[in-house]
Design a protein around this motif. Structure first.
Motif, PDB file in Angstrom:
ATOM      1  N   VAL A  75     -27.523   1.419 -19.723  1.00  0.00           N
ATOM      2  CA  VAL A  75     -26.111   1.368 -20.093  1.00  0.00           C
ATOM      3  C   VAL A  75     -26.039   1.989 -21.485  1.00  0.00           C
ATOM      4  O   VAL A  75     -26.012   1.302 -22.503  1.00  0.00           O
ATOM      5  CB  VAL A  75     -25.575  -0.075 -20.093  1.00  0.00           C
ATOM      6  CG1 VAL A  75     -24.066  -0.081 -20.362  1.00  0.00           C
ATOM      7  CG2 VAL A  75     -25.849  -0.745 -18.745  1.00  0.00           C
ATOM      8  N   MET A  94     -23.881   5.198 -14.912  1.00  0.00           N
ATOM      9  CA  MET A  94     -23.805   3.825 -15.401  1.00  0.00           C
ATOM     10  C   MET A  94     -23.153   3.748 -16.773  1.00  0.00           C
ATOM     11  O   MET A  94     -22.539   2.745 -17.129  1.00  0.00           O
ATOM     12  CB  MET A  94     -25.202   3.201 -15.453  1.00  0.00           C
ATOM     13  CG  MET A  94     -25.841   2.961 -14.096  1.00  0.00           C
ATOM     14  SD  MET A  94     -24.881   1.853 -13.029  1.00  0.00           S
ATOM     15  CE  MET A  94     -25.030   0.311 -13.925  1.00  0.00           C
ATOM     16  N   GLY A  95     -23.279   4.808 -17.539  1.00  0.00           N
ATOM     17  CA  GLY A  95     -22.718   4.824 -18.887  1.00  0.00           C
ATOM     18  C   GLY A  95     -21.273   5.290 -18.950  1.00  0.00           C
ATOM     19  O   GLY A  95     -20.674   5.276 -20.033  1.00  0.00           O
ATOM     20  N   TYR A 147     -29.578  -2.123 -21.417  1.00  0.00           N
ATOM     21  CA  TYR A 147     -29.927  -1.865 -20.023  1.00  0.00           C
ATOM     22  C   TYR A 147     -29.531  -3.060 -19.159  1.00  0.00           C
ATOM     23  O   TYR A 147     -29.231  -4.144 -19.667  1.00  0.00           O
ATOM     24  CB  TYR A 147     -31.416  -1.551 -19.862  1.00  0.00           C
ATOM     25  CG  TYR A 147     -32.365  -2.670 -20.235  1.00  0.00           C
ATOM     26  CD1 TYR A 147     -32.635  -3.705 -19.336  1.00  0.00           C
ATOM     27  CD2 TYR A 147     -33.032  -2.672 -21.457  1.00  0.00           C
ATOM     28  CE1 TYR A 147     -33.515  -4.724 -19.665  1.00  0.00           C
ATOM     29  CE2 TYR A 147     -33.922  -3.680 -21.789  1.00  0.00           C
ATOM     30  CZ  TYR A 147     -34.165  -4.705 -20.887  1.00  0.00           C
ATOM     31  OH  TYR A 147     -35.037  -5.714 -21.197  1.00  0.00           O
ATOM     32  N   ARG A 198     -19.468   0.437 -22.223  1.00  0.00           N
ATOM     33  CA  ARG A 198     -20.356  -0.726 -22.378  1.00  0.00           C
ATOM     34  C   ARG A 198     -19.568  -1.970 -22.789  1.00  0.00           C
ATOM     35  O   ARG A 198     -19.765  -3.064 -22.249  1.00  0.00           O
ATOM     36  CB  ARG A 198     -21.440  -0.427 -23.423  1.00  0.00           C
ATOM     37  CG  ARG A 198     -22.469  -1.546 -23.587  1.00  0.00           C
ATOM     38  CD  ARG A 198     -23.364  -1.327 -24.800  1.00  0.00           C
ATOM     39  NE  ARG A 198     -22.652  -1.495 -26.051  1.00  0.00           N
ATOM     40  CZ  ARG A 198     -22.335  -0.502 -26.883  1.00  0.00           C
ATOM     41  NH1 ARG A 198     -22.653   0.741 -26.594  1.00  0.00           N
ATOM     42  NH2 ARG A 198     -21.698  -0.744 -28.015  1.00  0.00           N
ATOM     43  N   ASP A 203     -26.849   0.777 -27.509  1.00  0.00           N
ATOM     44  CA  ASP A 203     -27.190   0.854 -26.092  1.00  0.00           C
ATOM     45  C   ASP A 203     -27.913  -0.387 -25.567  1.00  0.00           C
ATOM     46  O   ASP A 203     -28.334  -1.259 -26.325  1.00  0.00           O
ATOM     47  CB  ASP A 203     -28.064   2.082 -25.829  1.00  0.00           C
ATOM     48  CG  ASP A 203     -27.267   3.373 -25.883  1.00  0.00           C
ATOM     49  OD1 ASP A 203     -26.038   3.312 -25.757  1.00  0.00           O
ATOM     50  OD2 ASP A 203     -27.887   4.445 -26.045  1.00  0.00           O
TER      51      ASP A 203
END
Length: 392
Positions: free
Chosen positions: A67, A362-363, A175, A98, A173
């Motif tokens: 992410v 995903m990002g 995950y 996010r 960031d």
């Protein structure tokens, strides 16, 4: 895949059409996110999601679970392509993605979806790269992006890699376990799921959209195609705009905890992280055979898998003792300019698309879906994301 007359239940005269206000084709992060934001805009909508296999079976269940906003190299390319102001806008779009996931989906259940807010690091593979990365880090800092330098000692202690001069760490960031995230998002939806249902064609007639599938005819006022790489297989108009690109991943058996968070080594289009279970995940090296990897074929190759395993054994602290646990591939969808395509078809305002995530699904997708749904309800879609920037 082709369909035979015998398998096509749509030919049954006894079958009646299934009717909805909105039908979403594609049960990945983009499709489920679109359903979520549609519900937010209008809870009364009757929505269906049609998925050829099962939720998350495509790229959403085959990625690395990053992410992230992307690597430092990614920001350099954005800056060169769009200029600094737009590059920062695109970066912050992923930052918002996010934040929105945390606010609306993950909430206080980080452990349930294996979410970790770790930051990410882009490794400099040479002295020239290191100088370039340090210079761009200053530019990013001046734009309000929280990055800083990490040296060889930190690279080894925090990321378990040796043989590099340093890297640039971005603090925002993290995950996630992508399928657990989708399951949590699915639990927030009040929609009908039609899994194991393949769409063959889309036809417009008198302001109504008709989807022909192997499970019968679906009809709806609006259709949203969230198929990313597979969009051209349903709509031939997109064959020149969305190109498939296979990504391969290798996961080792559990190792001692030694990788802090997501890491990029763009020399090999390489990325890696360690799962909470200790499994080491590494993907990339598609630059070794780009033409071969521009495919819809879901399979691994010995060339790239061997390169991934060799990198693990030669660059990681515990690499020599690592054993392979999983190997797989997934298909990404790339747009000509590397940016998503959002919006309605120029010849049909009832059919909308989200495609061309270009390796950043995903990002981008949760915020991308919010932007797409905003467009459906009359809001402006940014120019660099708007489908109408291309001539269809």
């Amino acid at each position: 895949m082709s369909i035979s007359y015998w398998l096509d239940q749509a030919t049954s005269k006894s079958s009646s059409n299934k009717k909805y206000d909105v039908i979403i084709v594609g049960g990945g992060i983009a499709g489920l996110s679109t359903a979520y934001w549609l519900q937010k805009e209008d809870p009364s909508l009757k929505i269906a999601i049609i998925e050829k296999h099962r939720v998350g079976f495509g790229a959403s269940g085959r990625n690395a679970g990053f992410v992230t906003c992307g690597s430092t190299e990614h920001f350099i390319k954005l800056n060169e392509q769009f200029g600094l102001e737009k590059a920062v806008e695109i970066w912050k779009f992923s930052e918002d993605n996010r934040k929105l996931l945390l606010e609306h989906v993950i909430e206080d259940k980080s452990s349930e979806v294996d979410f970790r807010h770790t930051g990410s690091c882009t490794v400099a593979p040479s002295s020239a790269h290191w100088e370039k990365y340090k210079n761009i880090a200053k530019v990013m800092q001046s734009a309000g992006i929280d990055v800083h330098e990490v040296g060889p000692r930190e690279m080894e202690s925090d990321y378990g890699v040796t043989g590099f001069e340093g890297g640039i760490q971005y603090t925002g960031d993290g995950y996630v376990h992508p399928i657990k995230l989708l399951e949590r998002l699915r639990g927030k939806l009040n929609v009908d799921f039609h899994e194991g249902t393949e769409v063959f064609s889309l036809e417009s007639k008198n302001g109504v959209e008709y989807l022909r599938t192997d499970k019968g005819i679906f009809e709806s006022a609006k259709v949203v195609l969230t198929l990313n790489a597979y969009l051209p297989l349903v709509m031939k108009d997109f064959e020149k705009l969305v190109k498939p690109g296979r990504g391969q991943i290798l996961v080792t058996e559990p190792l001692p905890d030694f990788v802090k968070g997501p890491c990029y080594l763009t020399k090999h289009l390489c990325y890696f992280r360690q799962l909470p279970t200790g499994h080491l995940l590494i993907g990339g090296f598609r630059n070794l055979a780009v033409e071969v990897e521009n495919t819809y074929a879901d399979e691994t190759t010995s060339l790239i898998q061997n390169a991934l395993y060799d990198f693990v054994k030669s660059h990681f602290k515990y690499g020599p003792q690592a054993k392979i646990a999983y190997q797989w591939s997934g298909i990404m969808g790339f747009s000509p300019d590397g940016q998503m395509m959002l919006g309605h078809l120029p010849h049909n305002e009832n059919v909308h698309v989200m495609a061309g995530c270009s390796g950043h699904g995903m990002g981008l997708s949760f915020n991308g879906a919010r932007t797409l749904v905003g467009g459906i309800f009359g809001k402006t879609i940014p120019t660099h994301l708007n489908l109408n920037r291309f001539n269809l």
